[in-house]
Design a protein around this motif. Structure first.
Motif, PDB file in Angstrom:
ATOM      1  N   LYS A 261       1.036  -1.213   0.222  1.00  0.00           N
ATOM      2  CA  LYS A 261      -0.204  -0.483  -0.041  1.00  0.00           C
ATOM      3  C   LYS A 261       0.974   1.535   0.155  1.00  0.00           C
ATOM      4  O   LYS A 261       0.305   2.042  -0.340  1.00  0.00           O
ATOM      5  CB  LYS A 261      -1.020  -0.233   1.407  1.00  0.00           C
ATOM      6  N   GLN A 262       1.977   1.326   0.856  1.00  0.00           N
ATOM      7  CA  GLN A 262       2.714   1.940   0.650  1.00  0.00           C
ATOM      8  C   GLN A 262       3.917   2.680  -0.835  1.00  0.00           C
ATOM      9  O   GLN A 262       4.402   2.997  -1.110  1.00  0.00           O
ATOM     10  CB  GLN A 262       3.692   2.367   1.487  1.00  0.00           C
ATOM     11  N   ASP A 263       4.175   1.386  -1.875  1.00  0.00           N
ATOM     12  CA  ASP A 263       5.047   0.751  -2.140  1.00  0.00           C
ATOM     13  C   ASP A 263       4.075   0.577  -3.112  1.00  0.00           C
ATOM     14  O   ASP A 263       3.880  -0.768  -3.460  1.00  0.00           O
ATOM     15  CB  ASP A 263       6.304   0.423  -1.937  1.00  0.00           C
ATOM     16  N   ARG A 264       3.672   0.462  -4.208  1.00  0.00           N
ATOM     17  CA  ARG A 264       2.667   0.646  -5.458  1.00  0.00           C
ATOM     18  C   ARG A 264       3.739  -0.536  -6.262  1.00  0.00           C
ATOM     19  O   ARG A 264       3.336  -1.353  -6.700  1.00  0.00           O
ATOM     20  CB  ARG A 264       2.302   1.174  -6.536  1.00  0.00           C
ATOM     21  N   GLY A 265       4.830  -0.399  -6.572  1.00  0.00           N
ATOM     22  CA  GLY A 265       5.820  -1.871  -7.665  1.00  0.00           C
ATOM     23  C   GLY A 265       6.246  -2.942  -6.617  1.00  0.00           C
ATOM     24  O   GLY A 265       6.863  -3.353  -6.585  1.00  0.00           O
ATOM     25  N   LEU A 266       6.120  -2.796  -5.195  1.00  0.00           N
ATOM     26  CA  LEU A 266       6.665  -4.045  -4.427  1.00  0.00           C
ATOM     27  C   LEU A 266       6.242  -5.191  -4.727  1.00  0.00           C
ATOM     28  O   LEU A 266       7.168  -5.956  -5.530  1.00  0.00           O
ATOM     29  CB  LEU A 266       6.740  -4.056  -3.379  1.00  0.00           C
ATOM     30  N   TYR A 271       8.314  -9.998  -6.805  1.00  0.00           N
ATOM     31  CA  TYR A 271       7.896 -11.380  -8.430  1.00  0.00           C
ATOM     32  C   TYR A 271       8.886 -11.932  -9.443  1.00  0.00           C
ATOM     33  O   TYR A 271       9.546 -12.569  -9.659  1.00  0.00           O
ATOM     34  CB  TYR A 271       6.074 -10.869  -8.952  1.00  0.00           C
ATOM     35  N   ASP A 272       9.186 -10.064 -10.112  1.00  0.00           N
ATOM     36  CA  ASP A 272      10.274 -10.807 -11.719  1.00  0.00           C
ATOM     37  C   ASP A 272      11.835 -10.816 -10.696  1.00  0.00           C
ATOM     38  O   ASP A 272      12.787 -11.784 -10.824  1.00  0.00           O
ATOM     39  CB  ASP A 272      10.663  -8.797 -12.225  1.00  0.00           C
ATOM     40  N   ARG A 273      12.014 -10.200  -9.157  1.00  0.00           N
ATOM     41  CA  ARG A 273      13.404 -11.084  -8.883  1.00  0.00           C
ATOM     42  C   ARG A 273      13.199 -12.438  -8.355  1.00  0.00           C
ATOM     43  O   ARG A 273      14.123 -13.312  -8.682  1.00  0.00           O
ATOM     44  CB  ARG A 273      13.633 -10.351  -7.263  1.00  0.00           C
ATOM     45  N   PHE A 274      12.255 -12.568  -8.268  1.00  0.00           N
ATOM     46  CA  PHE A 274      12.284 -14.458  -7.226  1.00  0.00           C
ATOM     47  C   PHE A 274      11.950 -14.803  -8.944  1.00  0.00           C
ATOM     48  O   PHE A 274      13.220 -16.746  -9.379  1.00  0.00           O
ATOM     49  CB  PHE A 274      10.851 -14.708  -6.952  1.00  0.00           C
ATOM     50  N   GLN A 275      11.182 -14.255 -10.076  1.00  0.00           N
ATOM     51  CA  GLN A 275      11.340 -15.345 -11.609  1.00  0.00           C
ATOM     52  C   GLN A 275      12.776 -15.389 -12.274  1.00  0.00           C
ATOM     53  O   GLN A 275      12.954 -16.393 -12.375  1.00  0.00           O
ATOM     54  CB  GLN A 275      10.279 -14.714 -11.973  1.00  0.00           C
TER      55      GLN A 275
END
Length: 280
Positions: A261-266, A271-275
């Motif tokens: 909620k405080q960081d919209r792109g979190l 997800y991208d990092r773990f992928q």
């Protein structure tokens, strides 16, 4: 050359080093979703995974099959063989105790879901989320839960795992400050070291959340201490962490939602990092 009776997972393990990133993706899909993989066309699987149809066909050949239809047939045969050895409602005497253990885990998880207190979960997450530093603690059979939760939380919260390396537990506990919070996992046998962390937090005015199995657990009764209850018993000398793991996952998810909620792109970045890590 692979043996005729060699399964797809066995072939993948033997040739794992030869697979490209796209072929690894196909291998993971075929192994984890055998029903779909045995029914969909190569083109449908390619579209689903974001690879080319020819890549799917080449993967089948790389695995030692004559082609994609041959691999599909092998996947179907493996599924049929598993079904034949697991006739519904019939468990061999050898497997009765293991089956009972699995059913017990399923029952514990089902009961935990049916009686889950979502409001308490939200209040616990709110209490932890505002902390300057979140101290995660768990010992004995609870250590695995504490370690896993701290590993996930450290990617979007300031956390530290209180450990026993070098006998520094008391020193670690003394570092808990009034602006911090404690997340503790403790189950029978309740470990004094986890309880010391909660007591320290209470003494300095910090919030604590304790994931445990019973209202009779020796946890301080204080407005700053909140509890999440979950099933933990089993039929042998060790207890099952299935339901506690699900509860821990739910707490991590709610904390992630609060952070997002405080960081919209979190969530997208995580997800991208773990992928990227999954497909080297």
């Amino acid at each position: 050359m692979p043996r005729d009776d060699e399964t797809l997972p066995e072939r993948v393990r033997r040739k794992e080093d030869l697979l490209s990133a796209s072929q690894r993706k196909i291998a993971r899909y075929c192994i984890t979703q055998p029903r779909e993989a045995s029914q969909l066309t190569a083109l449908r699987i390619a579209d689903k995974l974001g690879v080319s149809e020819s890549t799917v066909v080449r993967f089948a050949i790389r695995m030692g099959y004559e082609g994609f239809p041959d691999m599909q047939a092998a996947i179907r045969r493996a599924a049929e063989q598993r079904a034949a050895t697991q006739v519904a409602g019939i468990i061999s005497p050898r497997d009765e105790r293991v089956h009972s253990s699995l059913r017990g885990d399923l029952d514990a998880l089902t009961q935990s879901v049916e009686s889950f207190d979502y409001q308490t979960l939200h209040e616990c997450a709110e209490a932890l989320h505002g902390a300057r530093l979140l101290h995660v603690v768990g010992f004995r059979s609870s250590f695995g839960l504490a370690y896993t939760v701290e590993f996930h939380l450290r990617h979007f919260m300031e956390t530290r795992l209180i450990g026993a390396v070098g006998g520094t537990v008391l020193d670690d506990v003394d570092l808990i400050g009034p602006d911090d919070a404690v997340l503790a996992f403790t189950f029978p046998v309740y470990d004094d070291r986890s309880l010391q962390a909660v007591e320290r937090a209470t003494a300095v005015g910090a919030n604590s959340v304790v994931v445990t199995d019973s209202a009779l657990a020796p946890i301080p009764i204080d407005p700053l201490v909140r509890t999440l209850m979950t099933r933990y018993e089993t039929q042998t000398f060790f207890n099952s962490a299935v339901a506690p793991s699900a509860t821990a996952n739910a707490l991590v998810l709610r904390l992630l939602e609060l952070s997002a909620k405080q960081d919209r792109g979190l969530e997208r970045r995580l997800y991208d990092r773990f992928q990227r890590q999954r497909t080297p």
